[in-house]
Design a protein around this motif. Structure first.
Motif, PDB file in Angstrom:
ATOM      1  N   VAL A 228     -50.957  -2.711  16.240  1.00  0.00           N
ATOM      2  CA  VAL A 228     -50.606  -3.329  17.519  1.00  0.00           C
ATOM      3  C   VAL A 228     -49.618  -4.475  17.322  1.00  0.00           C
ATOM      4  N   SER A 229     -49.805  -5.256  16.260  1.00  0.00           N
ATOM      5  CA  SER A 229     -48.970  -6.436  16.054  1.00  0.00           C
ATOM      6  C   SER A 229     -47.549  -6.099  15.653  1.00  0.00           C
ATOM      7  N   THR A 230     -47.267  -4.825  15.305  1.00  0.00           N
ATOM      8  CA  THR A 230     -45.896  -4.466  14.937  1.00  0.00           C
ATOM      9  C   THR A 230     -44.960  -4.523  16.136  1.00  0.00           C
ATOM     10  N   GLY A 231     -45.532  -4.506  17.337  1.00  0.00           N
ATOM     11  CA  GLY A 231     -44.692  -4.538  18.532  1.00  0.00           C
ATOM     12  C   GLY A 231     -44.260  -3.176  18.997  1.00  0.00           C
ATOM     13  N   ASP A 232     -44.616  -2.102  18.279  1.00  0.00           N
ATOM     14  CA  ASP A 232     -44.240  -0.757  18.681  1.00  0.00           C
ATOM     15  C   ASP A 232     -45.053  -0.287  19.877  1.00  0.00           C
ATOM     16  N   GLN A 233     -46.271  -0.786  20.015  1.00  0.00           N
ATOM     17  CA  GLN A 233     -47.135  -0.348  21.088  1.00  0.00           C
ATOM     18  C   GLN A 233     -46.885  -1.169  22.353  1.00  0.00           C
ATOM     19  N   PRO A 234     -46.951  -0.518  23.514  1.00  0.00           N
ATOM     20  CA  PRO A 234     -46.783  -1.274  24.762  1.00  0.00           C
ATOM     21  C   PRO A 234     -47.948  -2.235  24.976  1.00  0.00           C
ATOM     22  N   ALA A 235     -47.653  -3.358  25.609  1.00  0.00           N
ATOM     23  CA  ALA A 235     -48.701  -4.336  25.873  1.00  0.00           C
ATOM     24  C   ALA A 235     -49.564  -3.928  27.047  1.00  0.00           C
TER      25      ALA A 235
ATOM     26  N   TYR B 131     -38.325  10.246  26.558  1.00  0.00           N
ATOM     27  CA  TYR B 131     -38.764  10.049  27.943  1.00  0.00           C
ATOM     28  C   TYR B 131     -37.617  10.212  28.935  1.00  0.00           C
ATOM     29  N   THR B 132     -36.411   9.879  28.521  1.00  0.00           N
ATOM     30  CA  THR B 132     -35.251  10.061  29.408  1.00  0.00           C
ATOM     31  C   THR B 132     -34.977  11.543  29.643  1.00  0.00           C
ATOM     32  N   THR B 133     -35.150  12.338  28.605  1.00  0.00           N
ATOM     33  CA  THR B 133     -34.970  13.781  28.733  1.00  0.00           C
ATOM     34  C   THR B 133     -36.066  14.375  29.601  1.00  0.00           C
ATOM     35  N   TYR B 134     -37.272  13.882  29.406  1.00  0.00           N
ATOM     36  CA  TYR B 134     -38.399  14.401  30.181  1.00  0.00           C
ATOM     37  C   TYR B 134     -38.197  14.128  31.665  1.00  0.00           C
ATOM     38  N   HIS B 135     -37.598  12.995  31.982  1.00  0.00           N
ATOM     39  CA  HIS B 135     -37.339  12.652  33.383  1.00  0.00           C
ATOM     40  C   HIS B 135     -36.389  13.670  34.016  1.00  0.00           C
ATOM     41  N   ALA B 136     -35.355  14.037  33.291  1.00  0.00           N
ATOM     42  CA  ALA B 136     -34.422  15.027  33.813  1.00  0.00           C
ATOM     43  C   ALA B 136     -35.058  16.414  33.858  1.00  0.00           C
ATOM     44  N   PHE B 137     -35.921  16.686  32.887  1.00  0.00           N
ATOM     45  CA  PHE B 137     -36.568  17.983  32.777  1.00  0.00           C
ATOM     46  C   PHE B 137     -37.672  18.151  33.821  1.00  0.00           C
ATOM     47  N   GLU B 138     -38.401  17.100  34.117  1.00  0.00           N
ATOM     48  CA  GLU B 138     -39.542  17.125  35.032  1.00  0.00           C
ATOM     49  C   GLU B 138     -39.394  15.989  36.031  1.00  0.00           C
ATOM     50  N   ALA B 139     -38.461  16.125  36.957  1.00  0.00           N
ATOM     51  CA  ALA B 139     -38.242  15.079  37.948  1.00  0.00           C
ATOM     52  C   ALA B 139     -39.457  14.978  38.860  1.00  0.00           C
ATOM     53  N   GLY B 140     -39.758  13.770  39.239  1.00  0.00           N
ATOM     54  CA  GLY B 140     -40.907  13.566  40.109  1.00  0.00           C
ATOM     55  C   GLY B 140     -41.809  12.477  39.573  1.00  0.00           C
ATOM     56  N   ARG B 141     -43.084  12.657  39.753  1.00  0.00           N
ATOM     57  CA  ARG B 141     -44.038  11.619  39.380  1.00  0.00           C
ATOM     58  C   ARG B 141     -44.174  11.474  37.868  1.00  0.00           C
ATOM     59  N   THR B 142     -44.411  10.268  37.463  1.00  0.00           N
ATOM     60  CA  THR B 142     -44.763   9.993  36.070  1.00  0.00           C
ATOM     61  C   THR B 142     -46.266   9.735  36.026  1.00  0.00           C
ATOM     62  N   ASP B 143     -46.830   9.832  34.871  1.00  0.00           N
ATOM     63  CA  ASP B 143     -48.269   9.626  34.730  1.00  0.00           C
ATOM     64  C   ASP B 143     -48.638   8.156  34.640  1.00  0.00           C
ATOM     65  N   ALA B 144     -47.737   7.345  34.107  1.00  0.00           N
ATOM     66  CA  ALA B 144     -48.040   5.927  33.931  1.00  0.00           C
ATOM     67  C   ALA B 144     -46.744   5.176  33.674  1.00  0.00           C
ATOM     68  N   LEU B 145     -46.844   3.869  33.653  1.00  0.00           N
ATOM     69  CA  LEU B 145     -45.734   3.008  33.265  1.00  0.00           C
ATOM     70  C   LEU B 145     -46.155   2.210  32.035  1.00  0.00           C
ATOM     71  N   LEU B 146     -45.279   2.129  31.064  1.00  0.00           N
ATOM     72  CA  LEU B 146     -45.538   1.371  29.847  1.00  0.00           C
ATOM     73  C   LEU B 146     -44.690   0.109  29.871  1.00  0.00           C
ATOM     74  N   ILE B 147     -45.315  -1.021  29.580  1.00  0.00           N
ATOM     75  CA  ILE B 147     -44.619  -2.305  29.657  1.00  0.00           C
ATOM     76  C   ILE B 147     -44.799  -3.070  28.357  1.00  0.00           C
ATOM     77  N   TRP B 148     -43.693  -3.572  27.828  1.00  0.00           N
ATOM     78  CA  TRP B 148     -43.707  -4.434  26.652  1.00  0.00           C
ATOM     79  C   TRP B 148     -43.421  -5.867  27.101  1.00  0.00           C
ATOM     80  N   THR B 149     -44.071  -6.816  26.482  1.00  0.00           N
ATOM     81  CA  THR B 149     -43.838  -8.225  26.811  1.00  0.00           C
ATOM     82  C   THR B 149     -43.112  -8.905  25.664  1.00  0.00           C
ATOM     83  N   ASN B 150     -42.568 -10.079  25.934  1.00  0.00           N
ATOM     84  CA  ASN B 150     -41.874 -10.830  24.888  1.00  0.00           C
ATOM     85  C   ASN B 150     -42.848 -11.473  23.910  1.00  0.00           C
ATOM     86  N   SER B 151     -44.054 -11.782  24.371  1.00  0.00           N
ATOM     87  CA  SER B 151     -45.081 -12.358  23.501  1.00  0.00           C
ATOM     88  C   SER B 151     -46.440 -12.074  24.124  1.00  0.00           C
TER      89      SER B 151
END
Length: 405
Positions: free
Chosen positions: A54-61, A212-232
């Motif tokens: 988790v501390s590597t910052g790769d995972q969304p907060a 994820y950008t390709t998936y958006h074009a491939f499957e336009a419409g709803r997403t399952d969730a939103l992932l958010i990263w914070t600065n700290s």
């Protein structure tokens, strides 16, 4: 110090005269120390590995998804536009926000994947890739790249199972193409059969992963969730408030969302892991307690068998403290021998489990020096606590009565 070494030699000789009895007495210490050491190493190692991931910052907060219990879930649907709006909201706490398409939130993302130019077809789960996931390992080829993401490239990763089903092996799949619902994707890599922590995210035997950008074009419409990263980590609360404000602005105040904090999930997991560790350690502690009673019993038997020896020692000038020291050293040596063997038992258990845990949670560090220190400490404490009473009883024998015995 010379006297202590002399008593230690006598204690070893006494234990050597009753080898089977000594071995059976050490068995409890062996099991107790081994179990306590193994539980400590595995629990702390797993917790540290998860925290490092988790501390590597790769995972969304934060992960935001619609509350399925609300009266009208349709009003809270999430879209690619929501992620863009949150990312561009200007909130200083938010470093990045992207849409997520994954099995964890929607079991319906199953597609027929056809061999490019062939007749083979396999039903597989589709997932989006958000970049920076160090746990996404590949057997052959390469991982998806930031360039694939930024350009919405028609590239894909496929699971080893899917590659073998379509192309015969993972090596044959790289640079081949697959057709998914009329869109052709080039395979750039095959994921490892054991995905580490990603195996909990990408489920099933047959699956493919798109940027994820390709998936958006491939499957336009709803997403399952939103992932958010914070600065700290300190920005988590502000990021949550800002993201929810933006969503309510777009979908209305009646829309309800659930927000999952990666940090809180890890802390909860650590608490559960600690509870399990405490429970298993308590079981090991019971074993140590039983082993200590066994040591006390054997030492009392030894006092009875050596009553005449004790009488002779006292008759020629041995003090009560000398007798106490002699029997305590014998109990401690008996306990230490079992503890050292228990340490090696712990190493065996760790060797069996650490590889699996490392694949699940990340690099697994075992504190070998700490484990050895704990083994010696537990053994020393048990030896002293349960050896004192027999030693005191031996020291209180009257010389004349002891010689008559």
């Amino acid at each position: 110090m010379t006297r202590i070494f002399a008593y230690a030699g006598e204690a070893l000789a006494a234990l050597g005269r009753n080898k089977m009895r000594a071995i059976l007495t050490m068995l409890g210490i062996f099991i107790g120390v081994g179990s306590v050491d193994a539980v400590y190493a595995l629990s702390t190692g797993a917790a540290a590995a998860i925290s490092d991931t988790v501390s590597t910052g790769d995972q969304p907060a934060l992960t935001i998804y619609p509350d399925p219990q609300q009266a009208d879930p349709a009003i809270a649907y999430l879209s690619y536009r929501d992620a863009t709006a949150i990312a561009q909201s200007g909130a200083s706490a938010i470093r990045r926000a992207i849409p997520d398409y994954s099995l964890f939130y929607n079991n319906a993302r199953i597609y027929n994947v056809r061999q490019g130019g062939g007749n083979k077809k396999v039903a597989a789960f589709g997932f989006s890739w958000y970049g920076g996931d160090a746990d996404l390992l590949v057997l052959t080829g390469r991982r998806l790249s930031a360039q694939d993401e930024s350009s919405a490239a028609q590239t894909a990763l496929v699971s080893a199972g899917l590659a073998e089903k379509l192309f015969g092996s993972d090596a044959n799949a790289v640079d081949q193409s697959v057709d998914i619902r009329g869109t052709r994707f080039r395979i750039v890599g095959v994921t490892d059969k054991d995905q580490g922590t990603a195996s909990n995210y990408f489920g099933g035997t047959y699956y493919f992963v798109l940027p994820y950008t390709t998936y958006h074009a491939f499957e336009a419409g709803r997403t399952d969730a939103l992932l958010i990263w914070t600065n700290s980590p300190e920005d988590e609360a502000a990021a949550k408030a800002s993201a929810l404000d933006e969503l309510h602005r777009s979908h209305g105040a009646a829309a309800k969302y659930l927000v999952q904090s990666t940090r809180e999930s890890i802390e909860q997991f650590d608490r559960v892991l600690n509870i399990v560790a405490i429970g298993l350690t308590a079981i090991g502690g019971i074993s140590l307690f039983v082993a200590g009673i066994g040591i006390m019993n054997i030492m009392l038997v030894s006092v009875t068998e050596r009553t005449r020896e004790i009488g002779i020692r006292k008759a020629i000038g041995a003090k009560s403290s000398d007798i106490v020291l002699q029997f305590v050293i014998e109990a401690v040596l008996l306990s230490l021998a079992g503890g050292v063997l228990g340490y090696f038992l712990a190493l065996g258990i760790i060797a069996l489990c650490s590889g699996y845990l490392a694949n699940k949670f990340g690099p697994f560090v075992v504190p070998y020096a700490t484990l050895f220190g704990l083994a010696l400490l537990f053994s020393l404490v048990v030896g002293v606590l349960f050896g004192v009473y027999p030693a005191l009883r031996a020291s209180r024998l009257a010389p004349v009565e002891a010689l008559r015995a």
